[in-house]
Design an enzyme around this catalytic site. Structure first.
Site, PDB file in Angstrom:
ATOM      1  N   HIS A  75       0.839  -1.200   0.000  1.00 40.10           N
ATOM      2  CA  HIS A  75       0.000   0.000   0.000  1.00 40.10           C
ATOM      3  C   HIS A  75       0.873   1.248   0.000  1.00 40.10           C
ATOM      4  O   HIS A  75       1.729   1.402   0.876  1.00 40.10           O
ATOM      5  CB  HIS A  75      -0.924   0.018   1.228  1.00 40.10           C
ATOM      6  CG  HIS A  75      -2.133  -0.845   1.074  1.00 40.10           C
ATOM      7  ND1 HIS A  75      -3.296  -0.612   1.742  1.00 40.10           N
ATOM      8  CD2 HIS A  75      -2.354  -1.937   0.306  1.00 40.10           C
ATOM      9  CE1 HIS A  75      -4.208  -1.504   1.391  1.00 40.10           C
ATOM     10  NE2 HIS A  75      -3.659  -2.337   0.521  1.00 40.10           N
ATOM     11  N   TYR A 204      -9.181   5.742   7.329  1.00 37.06           N
ATOM     12  CA  TYR A 204      -9.315   6.138   8.741  1.00 37.06           C
ATOM     13  C   TYR A 204     -10.385   7.227   8.781  1.00 37.06           C
ATOM     14  O   TYR A 204     -10.209   8.291   8.189  1.00 37.06           O
ATOM     15  CB  TYR A 204      -7.997   6.696   9.280  1.00 37.06           C
ATOM     16  CG  TYR A 204      -6.907   5.664   9.467  1.00 37.06           C
ATOM     17  CD1 TYR A 204      -6.155   5.206   8.382  1.00 37.06           C
ATOM     18  CD2 TYR A 204      -6.622   5.144  10.731  1.00 37.06           C
ATOM     19  CE1 TYR A 204      -5.148   4.254   8.554  1.00 37.06           C
ATOM     20  CE2 TYR A 204      -5.613   4.191  10.919  1.00 37.06           C
ATOM     21  CZ  TYR A 204      -4.891   3.753   9.813  1.00 37.06           C
ATOM     22  OH  TYR A 204      -3.902   2.812   9.988  1.00 37.06           O
ATOM     23  N   PRO A 296      -4.025   0.886  18.560  1.00 40.85           N
ATOM     24  CA  PRO A 296      -3.730   0.396  17.209  1.00 40.85           C
ATOM     25  C   PRO A 296      -3.916   1.419  16.088  1.00 40.85           C
ATOM     26  O   PRO A 296      -3.625   1.145  14.947  1.00 40.85           O
ATOM     27  CB  PRO A 296      -4.690  -0.782  17.039  1.00 40.85           C
ATOM     28  CG  PRO A 296      -5.721  -0.617  18.083  1.00 40.85           C
ATOM     29  CD  PRO A 296      -5.131   0.173  19.179  1.00 40.85           C
ATOM     30  N   LYS A 300       1.193   0.372  15.041  1.00 40.79           N
ATOM     31  CA  LYS A 300       2.579   0.307  15.513  1.00 40.79           C
ATOM     32  C   LYS A 300       2.892  -0.873  16.435  1.00 40.79           C
ATOM     33  O   LYS A 300       4.057  -1.177  16.663  1.00 40.79           O
ATOM     34  CB  LYS A 300       2.929   1.609  16.248  1.00 40.79           C
ATOM     35  CG  LYS A 300       2.971   2.815  15.337  1.00 40.79           C
ATOM     36  CD  LYS A 300       4.000   2.649  14.244  1.00 40.79           C
ATOM     37  CE  LYS A 300       3.819   3.654  13.110  1.00 40.79           C
ATOM     38  NZ  LYS A 300       4.346   3.131  11.849  1.00 40.79           N
ATOM     39  N   TYR A 388       4.063   6.953   9.771  1.00 42.61           N
ATOM     40  CA  TYR A 388       3.194   5.811   9.448  1.00 42.61           C
ATOM     41  C   TYR A 388       3.992   4.701   8.763  1.00 42.61           C
ATOM     42  O   TYR A 388       3.835   3.510   9.096  1.00 42.61           O
ATOM     43  CB  TYR A 388       2.029   6.255   8.555  1.00 42.61           C
ATOM     44  CG  TYR A 388       0.935   5.211   8.426  1.00 42.61           C
ATOM     45  CD1 TYR A 388       0.949   4.283   7.389  1.00 42.61           C
ATOM     46  CD2 TYR A 388      -0.104   5.145   9.348  1.00 42.61           C
ATOM     47  CE1 TYR A 388      -0.043   3.311   7.274  1.00 42.61           C
ATOM     48  CE2 TYR A 388      -1.100   4.175   9.240  1.00 42.61           C
ATOM     49  CZ  TYR A 388      -1.057   3.275   8.206  1.00 42.61           C
ATOM     50  OH  TYR A 388      -2.038   2.302   8.099  1.00 42.61           O
TER      51      TYR A 388
HETATM   52  P1  FAS Z   1       1.771 -11.053  22.119  1.00 41.89           P
HETATM   53  O1  FAS Z   1       0.821 -10.630  23.200  1.00 41.89           O
HETATM   54  O2  FAS Z   1       1.287 -11.146  20.712  1.00 41.89           O
HETATM   55  O3  FAS Z   1       2.367 -12.505  22.463  1.00 41.89           O
HETATM   56  C1  FAS Z   1       2.731 -12.847  23.784  1.00 41.89           C
HETATM   57  C2  FAS Z   1       2.679 -14.352  23.894  1.00 41.89           C
HETATM   58  O4  FAS Z   1       3.112 -14.716  25.216  1.00 41.89           O
HETATM   59  C3  FAS Z   1       1.264 -14.904  23.728  1.00 41.89           C
HETATM   60  O5  FAS Z   1       1.268 -15.979  22.830  1.00 41.89           O
HETATM   61  C4  FAS Z   1       0.880 -15.335  25.142  1.00 41.89           C
HETATM   62  O6  FAS Z   1       0.008 -16.455  25.152  1.00 41.89           O
HETATM   63  C5  FAS Z   1       2.229 -15.684  25.744  1.00 41.89           C
HETATM   64  N1  FAS Z   1       2.265 -15.597  27.217  1.00 41.89           N
HETATM   65  C6  FAS Z   1       1.658 -14.697  28.011  1.00 41.89           C
HETATM   66  N2  FAS Z   1       1.946 -14.942  29.314  1.00 41.89           N
HETATM   67  C7  FAS Z   1       2.768 -16.035  29.322  1.00 41.89           C
HETATM   68  C8  FAS Z   1       3.404 -16.778  30.353  1.00 41.89           C
HETATM   69  N3  FAS Z   1       3.257 -16.436  31.641  1.00 41.89           N
HETATM   70  N4  FAS Z   1       4.166 -17.844  30.007  1.00 41.89           N
HETATM   71  C9  FAS Z   1       4.324 -18.173  28.696  1.00 41.89           C
HETATM   72  N5  FAS Z   1       3.743 -17.510  27.659  1.00 41.89           N
HETATM   73  C10 FAS Z   1       2.968 -16.452  27.990  1.00 41.89           C
HETATM   74  N6  FAS Z   1      -1.225  -4.049  16.755  1.00 41.89           N
HETATM   75  C11 FAS Z   1      -1.343  -3.420  15.579  1.00 41.89           C
HETATM   76  O7  FAS Z   1      -0.334  -2.952  15.034  1.00 41.89           O
HETATM   77  N7  FAS Z   1      -2.590  -3.289  14.970  1.00 41.89           N
HETATM   78  C12 FAS Z   1      -3.735  -3.831  15.542  1.00 41.89           C
HETATM   79  O8  FAS Z   1      -4.826  -3.708  14.994  1.00 41.89           O
HETATM   80  C13 FAS Z   1      -3.642  -4.497  16.768  1.00 41.89           C
HETATM   81  N8  FAS Z   1      -4.760  -5.062  17.364  1.00 41.89           N
HETATM   82  C14 FAS Z   1      -4.623  -5.697  18.573  1.00 41.89           C
HETATM   83  C15 FAS Z   1      -5.737  -6.294  19.227  1.00 41.89           C
HETATM   84  C16 FAS Z   1      -5.599  -6.931  20.472  1.00 41.89           C
HETATM   85  C17 FAS Z   1      -6.813  -7.538  21.163  1.00 41.89           C
HETATM   86  C18 FAS Z   1      -4.337  -6.986  21.100  1.00 41.89           C
HETATM   87  C19 FAS Z   1      -4.171  -7.643  22.461  1.00 41.89           C
HETATM   88  C20 FAS Z   1      -3.223  -6.408  20.462  1.00 41.89           C
HETATM   89  C21 FAS Z   1      -3.357  -5.780  19.199  1.00 41.89           C
HETATM   90  N9  FAS Z   1      -2.262  -5.215  18.533  1.00 41.89           N
HETATM   91  C22 FAS Z   1      -2.354  -4.581  17.346  1.00 41.89           C
HETATM   92  C23 FAS Z   1      -0.981  -5.287  19.099  1.00 41.89           C
HETATM   93  C24 FAS Z   1      -0.428  -6.649  18.784  1.00 41.89           C
HETATM   94  O9  FAS Z   1      -0.366  -6.846  17.407  1.00 41.89           O
HETATM   95  C25 FAS Z   1       0.904  -6.731  19.473  1.00 41.89           C
HETATM   96  O10 FAS Z   1       1.672  -5.563  19.248  1.00 41.89           O
HETATM   97  C26 FAS Z   1       1.694  -7.931  19.084  1.00 41.89           C
HETATM   98  O11 FAS Z   1       0.895  -9.068  19.265  1.00 41.89           O
HETATM   99  C27 FAS Z   1       2.952  -7.957  19.943  1.00 41.89           C
HETATM  100  O12 FAS Z   1       3.508  -9.203  19.859  1.00 41.89           O
HETATM  101  P2  FAS Z   1       4.195  -9.855  21.146  1.00 41.89           P
HETATM  102  O13 FAS Z   1       5.104  -8.870  21.770  1.00 41.89           O
HETATM  103  O14 FAS Z   1       4.726 -11.158  20.674  1.00 41.89           O
HETATM  104  O15 FAS Z   1       3.026 -10.073  22.217  1.00 41.89           O
HETATM  105  C1  PHB Z   2      -5.809  -3.959  10.786  1.00 39.18           C
HETATM  106  O1  PHB Z   2      -5.913  -4.228   9.578  1.00 39.18           O
HETATM  107  O2  PHB Z   2      -6.085  -4.780  11.696  1.00 39.18           O
HETATM  108  C2  PHB Z   2      -5.318  -2.588  11.186  1.00 39.18           C
HETATM  109  C3  PHB Z   2      -4.802  -1.755  10.206  1.00 39.18           C
HETATM  110  C4  PHB Z   2      -4.359  -0.482  10.564  1.00 39.18           C
HETATM  111  C5  PHB Z   2      -4.441  -0.083  11.891  1.00 39.18           C
HETATM  112  C6  PHB Z   2      -4.948  -0.941  12.866  1.00 39.18           C
HETATM  113  C7  PHB Z   2      -5.397  -2.202  12.506  1.00 39.18           C
HETATM  114  O3  PHB Z   2      -4.010   1.169  12.236  1.00 39.18           O
END
Ligand code: FAS
Ligand code: PHB
Length: 393
Positions: A75, A204, A296, A300, A388
């Site tokens: 994109h 957005y 989100p 980032k 971005y």
């Molecule tokens: P993660 O949370 O992905 O992974 C951590 C891992 O550790 C998990 O698998 C968990 O099960 C495990 N864990 C936890 N406690 C533990 C323990 N005690 N022992 C062993 N394992 C354990 N980012 C965006 O850029 N755009 C988005 O739209 C977006 N939407 C999101 C929606 C939600 C609901 C959440 C929670 C996050 C969102 N994020 C988004 C952010 C997300 O993408 C994170 O930045 C990304 O998953 C980060 O990756 P990790 O640091 O690996 O953490």
């Molecule tokens: C998504 O596609 O999940 C998404 C894209 C852009 C954002 C947040 C989420 O800023």
């Protein structure tokens, strides 16, 4: 208790843990990943959708660029709508040709899990009672329960990749950690639906009824979000109610084009900004969501996990390869410098584009003017665009 040893014990098999584990394994540094959830649960998570070029390059280095380049969407811009106005942000034109990759975190995780299996990386899923020990020394260890058996993992370093609710950050004495937090008074209600996205680029939407985001996972699978009340339950939102509210927050010429259909995933994510400092405690390094959370809006979260992994990998490579600790000692400072720039950008985009229930008329006018100025000024759009697509590592 059974005892095994490795060079780096990684806690968490999300994107942070899997990216770091693959990069280290590929240069002969031994890792073991312990993950609390089941493999199916890890693979079922939806979450992020946009990758910066730095994350794309890191995933290529980890050997998982194939499907991403085959199925991901490049994109070069996105739109910001303000009530009925539509403004395109020309990322490529404003950043000398840079772009982002639209490729879901679900697919990134699947690719990394498959790659780790192909390269015989050791990952224990459904692990219980993970505890970290002797972080201050150079012989830390992790204890946990795997399939009912107590296990001790001796290692040189521990990478806390276990997200916001993990065990790693909690293992640090409160006196040694400083946290910064802002909780936003709303959430994001997101759906996935196998319908073509309303536009070939992201939209957005800033609207008096609330924020909305039109994203996608492919040209046949749409990802949509609407700002909702922080306490909302998904049970309060039928698909019809979601589609109707989304359409009301988009300019009519876009809303009329919306293809609706049944959602097969629906979730509400709370929005917060959070940073823990420093990101290193002795032999423990905090990575990704274990150390920081961003709303989100700026896409980032996953991308900060990638830059943390980049900095930590460089440090571990120098330590194990050349007995050089300089980059490891600089990890926290290097990572936090980039983290805070992304936290600022994510806060700025979130504040500018959402409606805050508790804002006074003055704040509301200021934010309307912030958006109007951003959309009319090339200098302001350039600043938006460079953040971005991702600031340099
Ligand atoms: P993660 O949370 O992905 O992974 C951590 C891992 O550790 C998990 O698998 C968990 O099960 C495990 N864990 C936890 N406690 C533990 C323990 N005690 N022992 C062993 N394992 C354990 N980012 C965006 O850029 N755009 C988005 O739209 C977006 N939407 C999101 C929606 C939600 C609901 C959440 C929670 C996050 C969102 N994020 C988004 C952010 C997300 O993408 C994170 O930045 C990304 O998953 C980060 O990756 P990790 O640091 O690996 O953490
Ligand atoms: C998504 O596609 O999940 C998404 C894209 C852009 C954002 C947040 C989420 O800023």
């Amino acid at each position: 208790m059974k005892t095994i040893s490795t060079q780096v014990c990684i806690i968490g098999a999300g994107p942070s843990g899997l990216m770091l584990g693959q990069l280290l394994n590929d240069i002969g540094i031994d890792t073991i990943i312990v993950e609390r959830a089941s493999l199916d649960h890890v693979l079922s998570r939806v979450r992020a959708g946009v990758l910066e070029q730095g994350a794309v390059r890191l995933l290529e280095r980890a050997g998982v660029g194939g499907r991403m380049h085959g199925e991901g969407l490049v994109h070069e811009g996105f739109a910001i709508t303000c009530e009925d106005e539509i403004h395109r942000i020309d990322l490529a034109g404003l950043t000398g040709g840079q772009s982002v990759m639209v490729y879901g975190q679900t697919e990134v995780t699947r690719d990394l899990v498959d790659r780790r299996a192909e390269t015989s990386g050791v990952t224990h899923y459904e692990v219980e009672a993970v505890e970290l020990h002797d972080l201050d020394g150079d012989r830390p260890y992790v204890t946990c329960r795997v399939e009912g058996e107590e296990l001790r993992i001796d290692c040189r370093f521990i990478a806390g990749c276990d997200g916001f609710h993990g065990a790693s950050r909690r293992a640090v004495p409160e006196s040694a950690i400083r946290t910064f937090e802002k909780v936003y008074p709303f959430g994001w209600l997101g759906i996935l639906s196998d319908v073509p996205p309303v536009s070939h680029e992201l939209i957005y939407a800033s609207h008096s009824r609330g924020f909305a985001l039109c994203s996608m996972r492919s040209m046949t699978r749409s990802r949509y979000y609407i700002q909702c009340n922080a306490g909302d339950s998904i049970d309060a939102w039928s698909d019809d109610q979601f589609w109707s509210e989304l359409r009301r927050r988009l300019p009519p010429e876009i809303g009329e084009q919306l293809t609706t259909g049944p959602s097969f995933e629906k979730s509400i994510a709370p929005l917060r900004s959070f940073v823990a400092e420093p990101m290193r405690f002795g032999s423990l390094f905090l990575v990704g969501d274990a150390a920081h959370i961003v709303p989100p809006t700026g896409a980032k979260g996953l991308n900060l996990a990638a830059s943390d992994v980049h900095y930590l990998f460089e440090g571990l490579q120098a330590y194990f390869g050349d007995s050089d600790s300089e980059l490891l000692n600089a990890y926290s400072e290097r990572a936090l410098a980039r983290v805070w720039r992304a936290v600022r950008f994510s806060w700025w985009m979130t504040t500018m584009l959402h409606r805050f229930p508790d804002h006074a008329p003055f704040e509301r006018r200021i934010l309307e003017t912030e958006l109007a100025y951003t959309l009319e000024s090339d200098a302001a759009k350039s600043a938006l665009a460079e953040n971005y697509v991702g600031l340099p590592y």
